[in-house]
Design a protein around this motif. Sequence first.
Motif, PDB file in Angstrom:
ATOM      1  N   TYR A   1      61.961  -4.960  51.975  1.00 49.55           N
ATOM      2  CA  TYR A   1      63.127  -5.324  53.118  1.00 49.55           C
ATOM      3  C   TYR A   1      63.462  -4.225  53.695  1.00 49.55           C
ATOM      4  N   SER A   2      63.038  -3.131  53.685  1.00 43.86           N
ATOM      5  CA  SER A   2      63.440  -1.955  54.748  1.00 43.86           C
ATOM      6  C   SER A   2      63.099  -2.118  56.023  1.00 43.86           C
ATOM      7  N   GLU A   3      63.645  -1.488  56.989  1.00 41.49           N
ATOM      8  CA  GLU A   3      63.363  -1.687  58.412  1.00 41.49           C
ATOM      9  C   GLU A   3      62.028  -1.471  58.718  1.00 41.49           C
TER      10      GLU A   3
ATOM     11  N   TRP B   1      60.335  -4.635  57.570  1.00 44.23           N
ATOM     12  CA  TRP B   1      60.728  -5.866  58.618  1.00 44.23           C
ATOM     13  C   TRP B   1      59.781  -5.819  59.842  1.00 44.23           C
ATOM     14  N   GLN B   2      59.623  -4.807  60.356  1.00 48.73           N
ATOM     15  CA  GLN B   2      58.858  -4.610  61.458  1.00 48.73           C
ATOM     16  C   GLN B   2      57.281  -4.868  61.362  1.00 48.73           C
TER      17      GLN B   2
END
Length: 141
Positions: A64-66, A69-70
């Motif tokens: 669920y890190s940035e 997410w990307q």
Amino acid sequence: GSGTFRGYLALPESGSGPGLVIAQEIFGVNHTMREVADYYAEEGYVVLVPDLFWRQQPDVELGYSEADWQRAFGFYQGFDEARGMEDMQSAIDALRALPEVGGGKVGVLGFCLGGKLAYLAACRTDADVSVGYYGVGIEAA
């Protein structure tokens, strides 16, 4: 008939029970989806979480890190919904074929993208029951 894919299977302690396909979020068959599957297995279900992104990249497992997410949104945008529903039906059929699934009853449960897929499974598969949590994009379907 267009290939093979894998999934995570969780069995109840009793060894048998009704079947449950869990449709993944956009993060793949990750730790969270496996925990959800294990929880429902503890409740007596034979649970399968199919790898629905296999056509793009097998074994997607994101956190669920940035950055994750990307990547997850990239998989979501490239997801072929119609083929995904074929894969959901294949997962339902695979569970029904297992001797551990008594009575042949199989439901679908999903979250986020999986919530939409659970909704679509109610419309486009022979699942016995479907439950969707915070399904995205249902209004477009």
